[in-house]
Design an enzyme around this catalytic site. Structure first.
Site, PDB file in Angstrom:
ATOM      1  N   ASP A 163      36.102  -5.080  53.586  1.00  0.00           N
ATOM      2  CA  ASP A 163      35.827  -5.999  52.264  1.00  0.00           C
ATOM      3  C   ASP A 163      36.568  -7.106  52.220  1.00  0.00           C
ATOM      4  OD1 ASP A 163      35.626  -7.373  49.736  1.00  0.00           O
ATOM      5  OD2 ASP A 163      35.619  -5.580  48.688  1.00  0.00           O
ATOM      6  N   GLU A 256      46.623  -1.232  45.381  1.00  0.00           N
ATOM      7  CA  GLU A 256      44.971  -1.517  45.093  1.00  0.00           C
ATOM      8  C   GLU A 256      44.479  -0.332  44.368  1.00  0.00           C
ATOM      9  OE1 GLU A 256      41.951  -0.787  44.944  1.00  0.00           O
ATOM     10  OE2 GLU A 256      41.107  -1.139  46.940  1.00  0.00           O
ATOM     11  N   GLU A 265      38.472   6.540  38.825  1.00  0.00           N
ATOM     12  CA  GLU A 265      39.362   7.428  39.859  1.00  0.00           C
ATOM     13  C   GLU A 265      40.740   7.279  39.168  1.00  0.00           C
ATOM     14  OE1 GLU A 265      37.860   6.618  43.959  1.00  0.00           O
ATOM     15  OE2 GLU A 265      39.284   5.123  43.375  1.00  0.00           O
ATOM     16  N   HIS A 414      33.132  -4.564  47.816  1.00  0.00           N
ATOM     17  CA  HIS A 414      32.625  -3.084  47.694  1.00  0.00           C
ATOM     18  C   HIS A 414      32.643  -2.464  46.354  1.00  0.00           C
ATOM     19  CE1 HIS A 414      36.856  -2.155  47.472  1.00  0.00           C
ATOM     20  NE2 HIS A 414      36.571  -0.807  47.399  1.00  0.00           N
TER      21      HIS A 414
END
Length: 524
Positions: A163, A256, A265, A414
């Site tokens: 990405d 990230e 998440e 992505h």
């Protein structure tokens, strides 16, 4: 010179002993030959026996710059006497501050697991309590296992590395802000392949601690070892940021931690915990802030596609079986899936709004529930099929401020974009206000339940409950745009009056604040 596993010149003493005397010797980390469990052996020269510390239930406490206290559970059984459980405390003194830091890192590396003492049992000399980390108390073990297995595979790391909007923006943000990294201590939170650690080292970081809990650490170690000019300033630590210990504070955190809709998440919580545990006062965070953007949309094709999925369950004679009793549940099930795809921004019918998360000041608990009021004004008369969402993050460097965006109409990442589709669309006229609420509630499967309410403020209100962890991955590229007045709507009087133009408040990927001010706003 101490190795990663042996420290040949230490002194240690048994704090439990009545007459405790320090003895010189060596400290050796390794595996117990009988059980295979990690252990720390403290050996006196010429002595047949050594202090053996089982690292699976041991804790370490810093007493001074070069002094540590290792506490573990021990058992003692005598003939005819019931086995006793007690605490053993060994004081270990290193020669130099550098060896002291290395000893702490070695302890954490060999431990590699949560403390596993027997909770609640009284011990003769104090007590050892099984200590679950904050991560383990709020996340299901099965979810965590799948999560770390996923990110332990190179093919998924490659998907993120390829990405180029993501990776290129991170590289630019670091290199353009060398002053924030040069000569500084950096912690890479959730290091993965180690790419961000290598970026930090390229920018002149004094030392980088790369913390990663998955098996990707093995690949990261090889990648970093294969780049020795940078790798010699990078230390990889396997473990969760909620559990590991670092020998010094960080000047800057890099990570990230973004998922779908920014928060999926629940890694942002770990990023905030790492800030509280490791970041020095006035330290920096890359990224610094994040924004969730929202706008209502009209997409008749998407709505029909979602509704038609449940037509299978309208069969009255499926091999002699009537499936229609399940049609309603199937219909609701399909609309409980957020749609992840890249859509044409001209499907938006209003200027977007946004909700800001300041990673430098927010509390971890602020991410448990996120409540966002909604207020829009429709630019056209049409059916409102739901709420479109995307996010961006800011790298607030000392030299350059750089944004990474996932906005519709910008180069696709992505993450794509996300849309919450209403099972019951709203009908609105041009200039009509649309109000509502987006309520995100975190759960133990490392995701969120989405509660969406949208209303025309007069008669119509539509609600939806969606599971962010169970999206419908639809397309990798935007569909051809069909103007509003050409979409097939049930009520001709509510057909769109032209596609209109709306202003987007997100930024193009990787652009600077100065470039955004100097350029014309994006027009749909």
């Amino acid at each position: 010179m101490a190795s990663a596993d042996m420290f040949p010149n230490v002194s240690f003493s048994d704090v439990n002993a009545a007459a405790s005397q320090e003895a010189a010797g060596k400290a050796v980390f390794g595996l117990d030959p009988a059980s295979g469990a990690p252990r720390l052996s403290l050996v006196r020269p010429g002595a047949e026996q050594a202090f053996q510390i089982d690292l699976s239930d041991a804790q370490i406490f810093k007493l001074g710059l070069m002094e540590w206290l290792c506490v573990s559970g021990e058992t003692e059984a005598k003939a005819g006497v019931e086995e006793k459980l007690f605490s053993r405390a060994i004081k270990v003194v290193l020669r130099t501050e550098a060896e002291s830091k290395a000893f702490s890192l070695a302890f954490q590396r060999w431990k590699q697991q949560t403390i596993s003492g027997k909770a609640g049992e009284s011990l003769e000399n104090g007590s050892i309590v099984a200590c679950k980390s904050k991560f383990d108390t709020k996340i299901e073990a099965s979810s965590a296992q799948m999560y770390f297995h996923y990110y332990g595979q190179l093919l998924h790391q490659q998907n993120m590395l390829q990405d180029f909007v993501r990776t290129g923006t991170y590289y630019a943000a670091v290199m353009e802000n060398r002053a924030d990294f040069e000569g500084k201590v950096v912690v890479d939170v959730g290091a993965g392949s180690g790419i961000l650690s290598l970026f930090a080292a390229q920018a002149g970081a004094k030392h980088v601690y790369a913390v990663e809990a998955s098996e990707m650490v093995e690949h990261a170690q090889r990648l970093i070892s294969g780049n020795p000019s940078f790798g010699q300033r990078i230390t990889i630590i396997k473990g969760k940021v909620e559990e590991v210990e670092l020998p010094e504070k960080a000047d800057i955190l890099i990570s990230e931690p973004m998922g779908t809709l920014l928060v999926n998440e629940r890694m942002l919580e770990s990023y905030v915990i790492a800030r509280d545990r490791f970041l020095a006062p006035d330290g920096k965070m890359f990224p610094t802030t994040g924004r969730i953007h929202m706008a209502p949309f009209s997409d008749e094709y998407l709505y029909v596609e979602m509704a038609n999925k449940s037509l299978f369950w309208q069969q009255h004679n499926f091999f002699g079986v009537d499936l229609t009793p399940l049609h309603g549940s199937a219909f609701d099930g399909y609309f409980s899936q957020p749609v992840v795809d890249a859509f044409d921004p001209r499907l938006l019918i209003s200027q977007s709004t946004h909700h800001t998360l300041d990673f430098t000041s927010m509390k971890e608990e602020d991410l448990y529930e996120i409540d966002i009021p909604l207020s829009f004004v429709s630019s056209v008369g049409t059916r409102v099929h739901g709420l479109a969402c995307w996010f961006d993050v800011l790298f607030n460097g000392s030299t350059v401020q750089r944004w990474l965006t996932t906005a519709p109409g910008s180069p696709t990442t992505h993450w794509y974009q996300l849309r919450c589709v209403l099972a019951q669309p709203l009908y609105v006229m041009a200039g009509q206000e649309i109000t509502g609420r987006l309520h995100l509630v975190a759960h133990s499967a490392q995701s969120y339940t989405i509660y969406l309410t949208m209303s025309d403020g007069i008669l119509q209100t539509s609600t939806a409950k969606l599971e962010l962890k169970e999206p419908y991955y639809r397309l990798s590229q935007p569909q051809a745009y069909m103007p509003q007045d050409q979409q097939q709507l049930p009520l001709s009087s509510l057909q769109a009056q032209g596609s209109g133009q709306q202003m987007q408040d997100g930024l193009s990927p990787g652009i600077t604040v100065e470039q955004e001010r100097d350029s014309a706003a994006f027009t749909r």
